[in-house]
Structure formats: C-alpha cells, structure tokens
Design a protein around this motif. Structure first.
Motif, PDB file in Angstrom:
ATOM      1  N   UNK A 259       0.778  -1.225   0.000  1.00  0.00           N
ATOM      2  CA  UNK A 259       0.000   0.000   0.000  1.00  0.00           C
ATOM      3  C   UNK A 259       0.811   1.277   0.000  1.00  0.00           C
ATOM      4  N   UNK A 260       1.945   1.278   0.729  1.00  0.00           N
ATOM      5  CA  UNK A 260       2.699   2.512   0.913  1.00  0.00           C
ATOM      6  C   UNK A 260       4.157   2.422   0.459  1.00  0.00           C
ATOM      7  N   UNK A 261       4.590   1.248   0.037  1.00  0.00           N
ATOM      8  CA  UNK A 261       5.958   1.116  -0.439  1.00  0.00           C
ATOM      9  C   UNK A 261       6.997   1.192   0.654  1.00  0.00           C
ATOM     10  N   UNK A 262       6.633   0.849   1.894  1.00  0.00           N
ATOM     11  CA  UNK A 262       7.571   0.897   3.013  1.00  0.00           C
ATOM     12  C   UNK A 262       7.080  -0.037   4.115  1.00  0.00           C
ATOM     13  N   UNK A 263       7.935  -0.300   5.083  1.00  0.00           N
ATOM     14  CA  UNK A 263       7.560  -1.147   6.209  1.00  0.00           C
ATOM     15  C   UNK A 263       6.774  -0.338   7.238  1.00  0.00           C
ATOM     16  N   UNK A 264       6.026  -1.004   8.133  1.00  0.00           N
ATOM     17  CA  UNK A 264       5.345  -0.271   9.206  1.00  0.00           C
ATOM     18  C   UNK A 264       6.317   0.536  10.073  1.00  0.00           C
ATOM     19  N   UNK A 265       7.516  -0.005  10.312  1.00  0.00           N
ATOM     20  CA  UNK A 265       8.499   0.716  11.102  1.00  0.00           C
ATOM     21  C   UNK A 265       8.940   2.004  10.436  1.00  0.00           C
ATOM     22  N   UNK A 266       9.185   1.944   9.112  1.00  0.00           N
ATOM     23  CA  UNK A 266       9.566   3.151   8.379  1.00  0.00           C
ATOM     24  C   UNK A 266       8.427   4.162   8.365  1.00  0.00           C
ATOM     25  N   UNK A 267       7.209   3.657   8.228  1.00  0.00           N
ATOM     26  CA  UNK A 267       6.030   4.544   8.256  1.00  0.00           C
ATOM     27  C   UNK A 267       5.956   5.275   9.590  1.00  0.00           C
ATOM     28  N   UNK A 268       6.150   4.528  10.669  1.00  0.00           N
ATOM     29  CA  UNK A 268       6.077   5.140  12.008  1.00  0.00           C
ATOM     30  C   UNK A 268       7.161   6.212  12.167  1.00  0.00           C
ATOM     31  N   UNK A 269       8.355   5.964  11.652  1.00  0.00           N
ATOM     32  CA  UNK A 269       9.420   6.962  11.726  1.00  0.00           C
ATOM     33  C   UNK A 269       9.063   8.219  10.934  1.00  0.00           C
ATOM     34  N   UNK A 270       8.469   8.050   9.747  1.00  0.00           N
ATOM     35  CA  UNK A 270       8.068   9.197   8.944  1.00  0.00           C
ATOM     36  C   UNK A 270       6.993  10.007   9.648  1.00  0.00           C
ATOM     37  N   UNK A 271       6.096   9.298  10.354  1.00  0.00           N
ATOM     38  CA  UNK A 271       5.000   9.969  11.049  1.00  0.00           C
ATOM     39  C   UNK A 271       5.442  10.558  12.380  1.00  0.00           C
ATOM     40  N   UNK A 272       6.685  10.301  12.791  1.00  0.00           N
ATOM     41  CA  UNK A 272       7.210  10.878  14.010  1.00  0.00           C
ATOM     42  C   UNK A 272       6.939  10.075  15.264  1.00  0.00           C
ATOM     43  N   UNK A 273       6.554   8.793  15.077  1.00  0.00           N
ATOM     44  CA  UNK A 273       6.273   7.959  16.247  1.00  0.00           C
ATOM     45  C   UNK A 273       7.458   7.103  16.632  1.00  0.00           C
ATOM     46  N   UNK A 274       7.235   6.206  17.601  1.00  0.00           N
ATOM     47  CA  UNK A 274       8.279   5.287  18.052  1.00  0.00           C
ATOM     48  C   UNK A 274       8.474   4.212  16.999  1.00  0.00           C
ATOM     49  N   UNK A 275       9.700   3.735  16.834  1.00  0.00           N
ATOM     50  CA  UNK A 275       9.995   2.709  15.843  1.00  0.00           C
ATOM     51  C   UNK A 275       9.854   1.293  16.372  1.00  0.00           C
ATOM     52  N   UNK A 276       9.333   1.158  17.595  1.00  0.00           N
ATOM     53  CA  UNK A 276       9.213  -0.189  18.176  1.00  0.00           C
ATOM     54  C   UNK A 276       8.225  -1.012  17.373  1.00  0.00           C
TER      55      UNK A 276
END
Length: 276
Positions: A259-276
């Motif tokens: 859907x977004x061309x990235x992993x959930x972890x990378x998405x969370x980093x882009x959104x400014x959240x925790x990478x856990x």
C-alpha cells in the motif's frame, strides 16, 4: 524523516509538524521531468502557467488548477512544453502520513489523482498564497487549509460518482468502522442480507460509487486504521496488527509494502512515532 520535496525553486516555505507548504518556480522543462513517485499525499495549486497533468479532470487551459495526488502516485506531471519556466508558478502542499491517516479515517478520498479548476481552485490558491508568504502563519492556519482542500477533493469525488444511497453509505461505514470485518463470499452475503439487498447488486453498486470492491475497501480501511495507530501510539507492531484485523505482524508488513511502499516501522518513523 523529511517530507517529499516539490521539483522547483522555493520562493516561500511554511512548515508544521506533519505538512509543508511551498510556493515554487519550476526548474525542469517538460522533457526533463522524470516519472517519479509521490510517497506522501500532495496538493498542487497552479498559480501561473499551463500545467500538464494526468489527473482526472485536468486541463492545460492555464491557471488556476488544483491537483490532488494520493499516496503512491506515479506520474510525470509538469508545465507544458510551450511554457516559459520563469513565468510559471505553483504552490505545493505535502502531507505527512500521520495527518493523512487522520483525514482518511473520516472522508472517502479519491484513490487516483484528481484535478479541480474554476472558482474552487481560485479560492484555494488565494488562501495558499496568503499563507505561503505570511510572517504570521501558524500550524492552525495550515491545518485549516489542509482541511478545506481535503473537503473540496472529497466532495468533488463524491459528486463525480453520484450520491450513494443510504444503504450503501451504511455498508461503507460498517466496513470502515469494523477493522476485523472480512468480506469473503459468506461475509458479503451476510452484509447484503442485513442491508436488504442482493449481494451482486451490493458489489456492483459499491464499485460504481467507490471505485473498488467491498473487500478492497475493507482491506484499505484496516491499513489506514493501522497507519493511524502507528502514527499516534507507541503500541507494538504485533498489537497494531492484531487489533486491526491482520493475521500477524508479517501480514501487516506485506500490506504496508503493497500500500505505501515501506515497512510499518519506516512509516512510524516518517510519522514521528516510536519505531518499536
């Protein structure tokens, strides 16, 4: 990670936590613009010049023009070959995934690029230009602009599709609100029975109005619900996956890549959240 940047020389810029507003002069001629992907959603407001866009509803008649590019848009939109670049101007509004997740929870937005012209584009361009060069622009001002742009695009998309009947809106809301809903053969029949319509009629009407199947919409809703949780909470990827109806973390990861061309972890980093 920073938001995607528009292709052009920036005359003015304004930033908030999850969006960037830029007034630009294009720097690449039409034949120099490569096909490229907009990972994050983007609004483009053409201030001056003839803009060649593949978006539905776009024309090259000249400004003003509002173009919406949903996440993952691949295109080579550019100013027309006959346009003198120094005379052209455009405003780019780039949204982060956290903001996008919140907006897409409450509105049905077009899955493909869409363009609006006329009075709507003129009004939104005026607001964007006022903020781009302002020394008093606040995050609240930028949020308000995004809200209006999104509402205009969602409203135009709905008008193009025709107003869905009440039962179809209830179907859409049921699929969007219940993250665990799966639309297999029995699930679709059950949902159609609850709404008092035939499953085949439901499937055809859903695709005509929303340009996807009920199953595709349900999967997209689960993905956007997961995206919202990733951007707003510190919950583990396993918990997010299970809460949003995915089989496991690996299932969530595959869906995110598709859907977004990235992993959930990378998405969370882009959104400014925790990478856990």
């Amino acid at each position: 990670m920073p938001l995607s940047r528009p292709i052009g020389h920036r005359l003015h810029e304004q930033h908030a936590s999850d969006l960037a507003l830029s007034r630009c002069v294009p720097t690449l001629a039409a034949h120099e613009v490569p096909e490229h992907c907009h990972v994050e959603p983007q609004f483009v407001l053409v201030e001056r010049g003839r803009y060649a866009s593949a978006a539905q509803g776009a024309t090259e008649d000249g400004a003003p023009l509002l173009v919406f590019n949903p996440p993952g848009t691949v295109h080579a939109d550019c100013f027309a070959a006959s346009q003198t670049l120094g005379e052209a101007r455009f405003v780019s509004l780039d949204l982060g995934f956290g903001l996008w997740g919140r907006l897409s929870q409450s509105l049905v937005l077009p899955p493909e690029p869409l363009a609006l012209g006329g009075a709507v584009a003129q009004r939104m361009l005026g607001q964007a230009l006022a903020l781009a060069g302002s020394t008093d622009c606040t995050p609240l001002d930028l949020d308000g602009l995004v809200a209006e742009l999104t509402a205009e695009v969602a409203g135009d998309f709905e008008r193009r599709q025709g107003r869905p009947p009440r039962w179809l809106l209830q179907c859409r809301d049921a699929l969007r609100d219940d993250a665990l809903y799966t639309v297999g053969r029995s699930g679709l029949c059950q949902l159609a029975g609850e709404l008092g319509v035939h499953p085949v009629y439901l499937a055809r009407a859903f695709r005509r109005h929303f340009r996807c199947s009920p199953g595709e919409f349900a999967r997209s809703s689960r993905l956007h619900r997961a995206a919202a949780l990733l951007s707003r909470s510190r919950r583990s990827l396993v918990d997010v996956a299970l809460d949003c109806g995915f089989f496991d973390q690996a299932h969530l990861a595959r869906s995110f890549r598709a859907g977004f061309g990235m992993t959930p972890g990378d998405y969370r980093l882009r959104a400014g959240g925790s990478s856990r």
